[in-house]
Design an enzyme around this catalytic site. Structure first.
Site, PDB file in Angstrom:
ATOM      1  N   HIS A  15      -7.636  -7.887  12.220  1.00  0.00           N
ATOM      2  CA  HIS A  15      -8.077  -6.523  12.269  1.00  0.00           C
ATOM      3  C   HIS A  15      -9.526  -6.658  13.052  1.00  0.00           C
ATOM      4  O   HIS A  15     -10.375  -7.555  12.754  1.00  0.00           O
ATOM      5  CB  HIS A  15      -8.630  -6.158  10.763  1.00  0.00           C
ATOM      6  CG  HIS A  15      -7.173  -5.829   9.838  1.00  0.00           C
ATOM      7  ND1 HIS A  15      -7.297  -6.491   8.684  1.00  0.00           N
ATOM      8  CD2 HIS A  15      -6.427  -4.939   9.913  1.00  0.00           C
ATOM      9  CE1 HIS A  15      -6.152  -5.967   8.032  1.00  0.00           C
ATOM     10  NE2 HIS A  15      -5.790  -5.101   8.616  1.00  0.00           N
TER      11      HIS A  15
ATOM     12  N   ARG B 100     -15.052 -10.318   9.267  1.00  0.00           N
ATOM     13  CA  ARG B 100     -15.695 -10.386   7.884  1.00  0.00           C
ATOM     14  C   ARG B 100     -15.184 -11.164   6.968  1.00  0.00           C
ATOM     15  O   ARG B 100     -16.068 -11.870   6.134  1.00  0.00           O
ATOM     16  CB  ARG B 100     -15.589  -8.918   7.125  1.00  0.00           C
ATOM     17  CG  ARG B 100     -16.292  -7.864   8.001  1.00  0.00           C
ATOM     18  CD  ARG B 100     -15.894  -6.338   7.478  1.00  0.00           C
ATOM     19  NE  ARG B 100     -14.483  -6.057   7.829  1.00  0.00           N
ATOM     20  CZ  ARG B 100     -13.773  -5.594   6.882  1.00  0.00           C
ATOM     21  NH1 ARG B 100     -14.059  -5.427   5.862  1.00  0.00           N
ATOM     22  NH2 ARG B 100     -12.531  -5.437   7.331  1.00  0.00           N
TER      23      ARG B 100
ATOM     24  N   TYR C 144      -1.597 -10.215   2.683  1.00  0.00           N
ATOM     25  CA  TYR C 144      -2.867 -10.840   2.432  1.00  0.00           C
ATOM     26  C   TYR C 144      -2.754 -11.104   0.608  1.00  0.00           C
ATOM     27  O   TYR C 144      -3.917 -11.423   0.423  1.00  0.00           O
ATOM     28  CB  TYR C 144      -3.940 -10.005   2.746  1.00  0.00           C
ATOM     29  CG  TYR C 144      -4.265  -8.788   2.518  1.00  0.00           C
ATOM     30  CD1 TYR C 144      -4.866  -8.154   1.361  1.00  0.00           C
ATOM     31  CD2 TYR C 144      -3.720  -7.696   3.303  1.00  0.00           C
ATOM     32  CE1 TYR C 144      -5.075  -6.854   1.005  1.00  0.00           C
ATOM     33  CE2 TYR C 144      -4.160  -6.323   3.038  1.00  0.00           C
ATOM     34  CZ  TYR C 144      -4.709  -5.880   1.931  1.00  0.00           C
ATOM     35  OH  TYR C 144      -4.905  -4.596   1.494  1.00  0.00           O
TER      36      TYR C 144
ATOM     37  N   GLN D  10       0.728  -1.252  -0.227  1.00  0.00           N
ATOM     38  CA  GLN D  10       0.024   0.073   0.038  1.00  0.00           C
ATOM     39  C   GLN D  10       1.109   1.218  -0.030  1.00  0.00           C
ATOM     40  O   GLN D  10       0.110   2.364  -0.228  1.00  0.00           O
ATOM     41  CB  GLN D  10      -0.797  -0.109   1.203  1.00  0.00           C
ATOM     42  CG  GLN D  10      -2.125  -1.310   1.088  1.00  0.00           C
ATOM     43  CD  GLN D  10      -2.919  -1.070   2.176  1.00  0.00           C
ATOM     44  OE1 GLN D  10      -3.153  -0.132   3.099  1.00  0.00           O
ATOM     45  NE2 GLN D  10      -3.777  -2.233   2.233  1.00  0.00           N
TER      46      GLN D  10
ATOM     47  N   ASP E 269       0.547   0.275   9.399  1.00  0.00           N
ATOM     48  CA  ASP E 269      -0.614  -0.078   8.281  1.00  0.00           C
ATOM     49  C   ASP E 269      -0.602   0.264   7.067  1.00  0.00           C
ATOM     50  O   ASP E 269       0.132  -0.500   6.083  1.00  0.00           O
ATOM     51  CB  ASP E 269      -1.986   0.466   8.996  1.00  0.00           C
ATOM     52  CG  ASP E 269      -3.349  -0.066   8.704  1.00  0.00           C
ATOM     53  OD1 ASP E 269      -3.090  -0.959   7.789  1.00  0.00           O
ATOM     54  OD2 ASP E 269      -4.162   0.250   9.007  1.00  0.00           O
TER      55      ASP E 269
ATOM     56  N   ARG F  15      -9.905   2.614  -2.356  1.00  0.00           N
ATOM     57  CA  ARG F  15     -10.542   1.342  -2.464  1.00  0.00           C
ATOM     58  C   ARG F  15     -10.316   0.964  -4.363  1.00  0.00           C
ATOM     59  O   ARG F  15      -9.490  -0.060  -4.509  1.00  0.00           O
ATOM     60  CB  ARG F  15     -11.769   0.971  -2.374  1.00  0.00           C
ATOM     61  CG  ARG F  15     -11.992  -0.514  -1.854  1.00  0.00           C
ATOM     62  CD  ARG F  15     -13.285  -0.714  -1.077  1.00  0.00           C
ATOM     63  NE  ARG F  15     -14.284   0.256  -1.241  1.00  0.00           N
ATOM     64  CZ  ARG F  15     -14.959   0.783  -0.391  1.00  0.00           C
ATOM     65  NH1 ARG F  15     -14.791   0.413   0.898  1.00  0.00           N
ATOM     66  NH2 ARG F  15     -15.965   1.590  -0.727  1.00  0.00           N
TER      67      ARG F  15
ATOM     68  N   HIS G  19      -7.834 -12.413   8.672  1.00  0.00           N
ATOM     69  CA  HIS G  19      -7.980 -11.067   8.284  1.00  0.00           C
ATOM     70  C   HIS G  19      -8.707 -10.163   9.160  1.00  0.00           C
ATOM     71  O   HIS G  19      -8.605  -9.110   9.563  1.00  0.00           O
ATOM     72  CB  HIS G  19      -8.355 -10.986   6.877  1.00  0.00           C
ATOM     73  CG  HIS G  19      -8.584  -9.614   6.318  1.00  0.00           C
ATOM     74  ND1 HIS G  19      -9.811  -8.803   6.453  1.00  0.00           N
ATOM     75  CD2 HIS G  19      -7.723  -8.851   5.740  1.00  0.00           C
ATOM     76  CE1 HIS G  19      -9.522  -7.639   5.993  1.00  0.00           C
ATOM     77  NE2 HIS G  19      -8.482  -7.404   5.540  1.00  0.00           N
TER      78      HIS G  19
ATOM     79  N   HIS H 217      -6.308  -2.426  15.434  1.00  0.00           N
ATOM     80  CA  HIS H 217      -7.399  -1.118  15.326  1.00  0.00           C
ATOM     81  C   HIS H 217      -8.028  -0.992  16.690  1.00  0.00           C
ATOM     82  O   HIS H 217      -7.938  -0.203  17.462  1.00  0.00           O
ATOM     83  CB  HIS H 217      -8.202  -0.954  14.375  1.00  0.00           C
ATOM     84  CG  HIS H 217      -7.555  -0.760  13.055  1.00  0.00           C
ATOM     85  ND1 HIS H 217      -6.472  -0.125  12.883  1.00  0.00           N
ATOM     86  CD2 HIS H 217      -7.606  -1.677  11.898  1.00  0.00           C
ATOM     87  CE1 HIS H 217      -5.956  -0.041  11.386  1.00  0.00           C
ATOM     88  NE2 HIS H 217      -6.797  -1.256  10.897  1.00  0.00           N
TER      89      HIS H 217
HETATM   90 ZN    ZN Z   1      -4.387  -3.206   8.285  1.00  0.00          ZN
END
Ligand code: ZN
Length: 453
Positions: free
Chosen positions: A231, A209, A119, A59, A319, A80, A206, A268
């Site tokens: 998370h 969800r 991931y 990222q 992050d 996104r 992860h 988080h």
């Molecule tokens: Zn993260």
């Protein structure tokens, strides 16, 4: 190697004129009152280095590209949308080049180690690479080049939502069922021999969800040793979705249904009730706080005072890697609390230096979350160390017990002169030993990637 340091923070105490002897990556001896000439190398102030407990290296390549609002779209759309466009094209070579850049930046910022919450596993479209652990091996290669202490956390990501929706589009690169995930973690463990002995592999379901209660139970039974990262409760919509499906808020559900203890790091944990906050504090798990990213994404502030009063442990992660700065991470954490509470000096229990409480707390919590025998300068611990320059104008007027306040609230990033990762002297005079080649490769990789997207 023998290091001379004019000031050393050992536990909560400042020691003077120390000679620190490093043997095989660990602190073999600390002798006070030694002359500079008795060592191979000298620094000004020596501190335990922090572990950066949460990173998604790729990222970093998007940093600065999603800070605009698109007409008619919700505010997350730009972020996104670009992430999935990158994922349509990102190659293993580019993945490795970005990871090396990020690890180098972390070490120059004063982090000795990292928890890579990894991931992206497969090719665009979702087919596995010939070697299932291809992209994990790229992370390993970047860790090997930079010398960072790696805790690799392969991610179990199976569903597109809490109702077990199928994955689609860019998410297909993340997809594993439990059996393939266990094969992947085994392949990662087999590859550990390519890294120094302080490297390790944990697991990362992860989120609630992206996995199911049955899958989570299965994976924890097969790989119970930790570290285990997840998370949790980052955004309000996630809290509502989990509550609707599982009948409890995410942190409450996890604490009631899984054996959460010191192996765990809850990333988080932003939106918690007071009862959740107190229960989590008592669990022994680490709260993985990512203040710069949480501010950038508009997640909200952590329930710091209640958590710390309950004895809760915490550490810091970068992050999204939008900006890799240890000092800014520390001050953003405290400032998020001040802005919410309309108060000063919030994240210290009782009385004392906020900077010292933040720094020493994050050092111990980060080490626990990454499963590293570090976080404190003591004989026998891993030599995860950082040196800072006390003669810098940001610090030169401060007393010993104000130094970490100066580091947290006043100092620029360039205050870091040296970093050792398990005794590997990777940053000297503020520069990583492979800085030029890492940056050159990053520039070339990003130029190709941006042409493709
Ligand atoms: Zn993260």
């Amino acid at each position: 190697m023998k290091i001379h340091a004019r000031h050393v923070l050992s536990g909560q105490n400042w020691l003077k004129d120390c000679r620190i002897t490093l043997v095989e990556g660990r602190i073999a001896n600390i002798e006070e009152g030694m002359p500079v000439a008795a060592a191979d190398y000298s620094v000004d102030v020596l501190l335990p280095s922090l572990g950066n407990l949460h990173s998604h290296t790729f990222q970093r390549a998007m940093a600065g590209m999603t800070e605009f609002r698109a007409a008619g779209k919700e505010s997350f759309w730009t972020w996104r949308e670009l992430m999935y466009r990158f994922l349509d094209h990102l190659t293993p070579e580019q993945f490795e080049a970005i990871a090396a850049m990020v690890f180098m930046e972390m070490q120059e910022a004063g982090y000795a180690s990292v928890g890579e919450f990894h991931y992206v596993h497969h090719q665009p479209g979702g087919s596995p690479y010939t070697r299932l652990s291809e992209l994990s091996e790229r992370i390993f290669a970047a860790a090997s080049q930079t010398g960072i202490g790696l805790t690799h956390l392969p991610v179990l990501y199976t569903y597109g939502g809490v109702n077990q929706e199928p994955l689609a589009g860019g998410q297909l690169r993340f997809a594993n069922d439990v059996d393939r995930f266990l094969s992947l973690t085994e392949a990662c463990r087999d590859n550990l021999s390519s890294l120094p002995a302080d490297a390790q592999v944990g697991i990362a379901p992860h989120s609630l969800r992206a996995t199911s209660p049955a899958d989570l139970t299965h994976v924890l039974k097969e790989t119970p040793q930790g570290p285990i990262h997840i998370h949790i409760s980052e955004q309000l919509r996630e809290v509502a979705d989990v509550e609707a499906r599982l009948g409890q808020r995410p942190v409450a559900w996890l604490l009631d249904n899984v054996d959460v203890d010191t192996r765990w790091c809850l990333i988080h944990a932003t939106h918690m009730t007071e009862a959740e906050t107190i229960s989590m504090a008592k669990s022994g798990a680490v709260a993985g706080l990512c203040p710069i990213t949480e501010a950038n994404l508009g997640d909200g502030p952590f329930s710091g005072p209640t958590y710390l009063e309950g004895g809760g442990r915490f550490g810091l992660g970068s992050d999204s890697n939008i900006r890799i700065s240890l000092t800014e991470e520390l001050r953003t954490l405290e400032y998020s609390q001040r802005l919410r509470d309309l108060n000063r000096n919030v994240l210290v229990v009782g009385e004392g230096s906020v900077g010292k409480a933040l720094y020493t707390g994050a050092a111990l919590g980060g080490a626990q979350a990454l499963g590293r025998d570090a976080g404190i300068v003591e004989i026998g611990k891993l030599a995860d160390l950082v040196a800072i320059d006390r003669s810098h104008p940001a610090l030169c007027t401060l007393q010993d017990d104000q130094l970490l306040d100066g580091l947290c609230f006043v100092a620029p990033d360039t205050i870091v002169t040296d970093t050792w990762s398990a005794g590997r002297h990777v940053v000297q005079d503020g520069r990583h030993r492979e800085r030029d080649s890492i940056i050159a490769r990053y520039r070339a990789a990003l130029s190709d990637l941006l042409e493709a997207v």
